[in-house]
Scaffold this active site. Structure first.
Site, short mmCIF file in Angstrom:
data_model
loop_
_atom_site.label_atom_id
_atom_site.label_comp_id
_atom_site.label_asym_id
_atom_site.label_seq_id
_atom_site.Cartn_x
_atom_site.Cartn_y
_atom_site.Cartn_z
N HIS A 95 -70.97 35.88 -8.92
CA HIS A 95 -72.38 35.55 -8.65
C HIS A 95 -73.25 36.23 -9.70
O HIS A 95 -74.00 37.16 -9.43
CB HIS A 95 -72.76 36.01 -7.25
CG HIS A 95 -74.03 35.41 -6.75
ND1 HIS A 95 -74.20 34.99 -5.45
CD2 HIS A 95 -75.23 35.17 -7.35
CE1 HIS A 95 -75.43 34.53 -5.27
NE2 HIS A 95 -76.06 34.63 -6.42
N HIS A 122 -76.19 36.03 -12.51
CA HIS A 122 -77.33 35.44 -13.20
C HIS A 122 -77.29 36.01 -14.62
O HIS A 122 -77.53 37.21 -14.81
CB HIS A 122 -78.65 35.84 -12.55
CG HIS A 122 -78.84 35.30 -11.16
ND1 HIS A 122 -79.79 34.34 -10.87
CD2 HIS A 122 -78.23 35.60 -9.99
CE1 HIS A 122 -79.75 34.07 -9.57
NE2 HIS A 122 -78.81 34.83 -9.02
N LYS A 131 -73.47 24.67 -9.52
CA LYS A 131 -74.20 25.51 -8.57
C LYS A 131 -75.35 24.73 -7.96
O LYS A 131 -76.22 24.23 -8.66
CB LYS A 131 -74.74 26.76 -9.27
CG LYS A 131 -75.72 27.57 -8.43
CD LYS A 131 -75.07 28.20 -7.20
CE LYS A 131 -76.11 28.89 -6.32
NZ LYS A 131 -76.82 29.97 -7.00
N HIS A 152 -78.61 25.17 -5.75
CA HIS A 152 -79.53 26.23 -5.35
C HIS A 152 -80.77 25.64 -4.71
O HIS A 152 -81.32 24.65 -5.20
CB HIS A 152 -79.93 27.09 -6.55
CG HIS A 152 -80.54 28.40 -6.18
ND1 HIS A 152 -81.80 28.50 -5.63
CD2 HIS A 152 -80.05 29.67 -6.25
CE1 HIS A 152 -82.07 29.78 -5.39
NE2 HIS A 152 -81.02 30.50 -5.76
N HIS A 170 -76.26 27.87 -2.70
CA HIS A 170 -77.27 28.71 -2.06
C HIS A 170 -78.11 27.75 -1.22
O HIS A 170 -78.84 26.93 -1.77
CB HIS A 170 -78.12 29.42 -3.12
CG HIS A 170 -79.24 30.25 -2.58
ND1 HIS A 170 -79.54 31.49 -3.10
CD2 HIS A 170 -80.14 30.04 -1.59
CE1 HIS A 170 -80.58 31.99 -2.45
NE2 HIS A 170 -80.96 31.12 -1.54
N HIS A 179 -74.27 33.89 -0.62
CA HIS A 179 -75.26 34.41 0.33
C HIS A 179 -74.94 34.06 1.78
O HIS A 179 -75.83 33.75 2.56
CB HIS A 179 -76.67 33.91 -0.02
CG HIS A 179 -77.22 34.48 -1.27
ND1 HIS A 179 -77.38 35.83 -1.48
CD2 HIS A 179 -77.66 33.88 -2.41
CE1 HIS A 179 -77.89 36.04 -2.69
NE2 HIS A 179 -78.06 34.88 -3.27
N HIS A 233 -87.61 35.32 -6.75
CA HIS A 233 -87.81 33.90 -6.47
C HIS A 233 -89.22 33.42 -6.80
O HIS A 233 -89.68 32.41 -6.28
CB HIS A 233 -87.41 33.59 -5.03
CG HIS A 233 -85.94 33.67 -4.83
ND1 HIS A 233 -85.08 32.64 -5.15
CD2 HIS A 233 -85.15 34.69 -4.43
CE1 HIS A 233 -83.84 33.02 -4.92
NE2 HIS A 233 -83.86 34.26 -4.49
N ASP A 256 -74.92 39.19 -7.58
CA ASP A 256 -76.26 38.59 -7.68
C ASP A 256 -77.08 39.35 -8.71
O ASP A 256 -78.21 39.76 -8.47
CB ASP A 256 -76.95 38.57 -6.32
CG ASP A 256 -78.07 37.55 -6.24
OD1 ASP A 256 -78.25 36.77 -7.20
OD2 ASP A 256 -78.78 37.52 -5.21
#
Length: 568
Positions: free
Chosen positions: A135, A137, A218, A220, A247, A273, A321, A361
């Site tokens: 996970h 980024h 992915k 999201h 996600h 998550h 976010h 994450d």
């Protein structure tokens, strides 16, 4: 003539043996050696006046018949066992686990040492497989330095740098970005694989990303994880033998958790998550742990539940976010994701094996260098609060240790189709190995091997007369330099991309390895972490019930593997 040694004297000389116990760092976790592959009285050890000398523990065999490197007398901690053995490495792979020495004069030798063999002293050390963080980024390349120094040797995820989309979602969108990131991967001494953006309702935008080199896709919520997008993405994954990570929809805009599960249609998916606060259907994303086709993971910011967990999460969430605290709806969105009851339940679901993986994450609420620390802190907290697992004895925590090490090694490898190369210490696999002093286990590795070569190690002043004078800190070693870098690390891609010749087209130096068997893995394949409880979450109180039992625990007020190790 024989000499009888006390257990203490033997352990100090050759490391612990069968029946000896080792404490992991400053935790309450004890592992016990289940088997010793070495032969008493015939142990090999390097040094002045020691065994590995010409005509003694070293044979006359040529390079083709001996390993390139032997790690002597190491304690192996892996999902399959906790054993004492010598580890042979040949051509960058684990060649054997057994008894090293000179077969011409020693009995029971399964690994011949020769003049072509280098030796790493493993006496008193614990060896684990390199960690796999699924996970990531890819916000900053410096994450790789932190991850490698923590014992992680494979990073899977998505991104393009500190773009707003990458800050929030683990996607490398489109063929152009995919090509650039695969080219960038050549510069780092770590195994890498990239996920494309899976949020589309027609196949072609997704297929072209797989063809460009994505190991999977992915989905999201910030890009719109609707049932239509889920269905389409999984269909493309089935056609290309790649994995999908998801996600889910925190706001329940396009449907509730039941709608998302229905869109899966029984197809395999890695649910990011699956946890108490990280995102996804609020408040009951934990329900998906009971589905056979769902491979659940959680991330490290909530690991384990402590008195500080809730306080730090709100601000983290607002930043990650792209939310505005002055907007009531944004604040409500953030607060809906942070629930003490589900965070507490997450601890227990990990301990019982319902949550199969743990990841970071990175820089998007999680800490890239703390996957391994947080895993073992969770194991410790559960041992203290819940006692021994039924599978363990009063003497040791071996099963619990195997369960937790599997969460960041073999299970992520199985999930993403790379277990044929990495994820465990077994003959034939890429020699990504992490060596730990027991007192620093899970916190600060002594040495990290990539593809059988030392990539990172604790090293003293390079101008000193010996290797140990301060300042001692992590320094890159020869596996990170020149052409050795590309020959000791791997880049994972889809089979479609490999067949299309992207290595030559992109000018890649690293060996590319296609992922495989991503679509037939199920929760039952998650080693030591396959429990599928029936879970319900009360929408008012957030209480979590699993198979009729309330899952709750107190937050920790103090943790091991923390400040006493990071004073400087």
């Amino acid at each position: 003539m024989t000499l009888r040694l006390s257990r203490r004297a033997y352990a100090e000389m050759f490391g612990p043996t069968t029946g000896d116990r080792v404490r992991l760092a400053d935790t309450e976790l004890l592992i016990e050696i289940e088997r010793d592959f070495t032969t008493y009285g015939e142990e090999v050890k390097f040094g002045g006046g020691k065994v590995i000398r010409d005509g003694m523990g070293q044979s006359q065999r040529v390079a083709a018949d001996v390993p390139d490197t032997v790690i002597t007398n190491a304690v192996i901690l892996d999902h399959w066992g906790i054993v004492k053995a010598d580890i042979a490495i040949k051509h960058g792979r684990i060649a054997a686990i057994g008894k090293a020495g000179n077969p011409d004069i020693q009995p029971g030798v399964t690994i011949a040492i020769g003049a072509a063999t280098e030796v790493i002293a493993g006496e008193g050390l614990i060896v684990t497989a390199g960690g796999i963080d699924t996970h990531i980024h890819f916000i900053s390349p410096q994450q790789i330095d932190e991850a490698l120094a923590s014992g992680v040797t494979t990073m899977l995820g998505g991104g393009t740098g500190p773009a707003t989309g990458t800050n929030a979602t683990t996607c490398t969108p489109g063929p152009w970005h995919m090509e650039r990131m695969l080219q960038a991967a050549d510069g780092w001494p770590i195994n890498l694989g990239f996920l494309g953006k899976g949020n589309a309702s027609l196949p072609q935008p997704l297929v072209e990303q797989i063809a460009a080199g994505a190991i999977g896709l992915k989905l999201h919520e910030d890009w719109g994880t609707t049932p239509a997008a889920i269905d389409n993405c999984l269909s493309v994954a089935d056609d290309t033998d790649t994995q999908v990570a998801i996600h889910t929809d925190t706001l329940n805009e396009a449907g509730f958790v039941e709608s998302t599960v229905a869109a899966f249609k029984g197809r395999t998916i890695h649910t990011y998550h699956t946890e108490g606060a990280g995102g996804g259907h609020a408040p009951d994303i934990l329900k998906v742990c009971g589905e056979m086709n769902v491979l659940p993971s959680s991330t490290n910011p909530t690991r384990p539940y402590t008195i500080n967990t809730l306080d730090e999460h709100l601000d983290m969430l607002m930043v990650c976010h792209h939310l505005d605290p002055s907007i009531a709806e944004d604040l409500a969105f953030a607060e809906s994701r942070i629930r003490r009851e589900t965070i507490a339940a997450e601890d227990i679901l990990h301990d019982l094996g319902a949550l199969s993986m743990l990841s970071s994450d990175s820089q998007a609420m999680g800490r890239v260098g703390e996957v391994i620390i947080r895993t073992w802190q969770t194991a410790h907290k559960m041992k203290v609060q819940r006692g021994a697992l039924p599978e363990d004895t009063a003497r040791n925590d071996n099963f619990r240790a195997k369960r937790y090490v599997a969460k960041y090694t073999i299970n992520p490898a199985l999930t993403h189709g790379i277990a044929h190369e990495v994820g465990s210490i077994e003959p034939g696999k890429w020699a990504d190995l992490v060596l730990w002093e027991p007192a620093f286990f899970g916190i600060k590795p002594s040495m990290i091997l990539k593809g059988g070569m030392i990539a990172l190690a604790q090293m003293g002043d390079p101008n000193a007369s010996i290797p140990t004078p301060q300042p001692v800190h992590y320094r890159e070693m020869f596996a990170t330099r020149g052409g050795a870098l590309a020959r000791t690390s791997l880049t994972f891609v889809s089979q479609m991309a490999a067949d299309a010749g992207i290595a030559e087209r992109y000018g890649l130096a690293k060996r590319i390895v296609p992922v495989r068997n991503c679509r037939n893995v199920t929760k039952a394949d998650m080693i030591h972490n396959a429990w599928r409880p029936s879970i319900s979450v009360d929408p008012e109180t957030y209480d979590v019930i699993a198979d009729g039992q309330l899952l709750t625990c107190e937050p920790a007020t103090v943790l091991p593997m923390a400040q006493r190790y990071f004073l400087f």
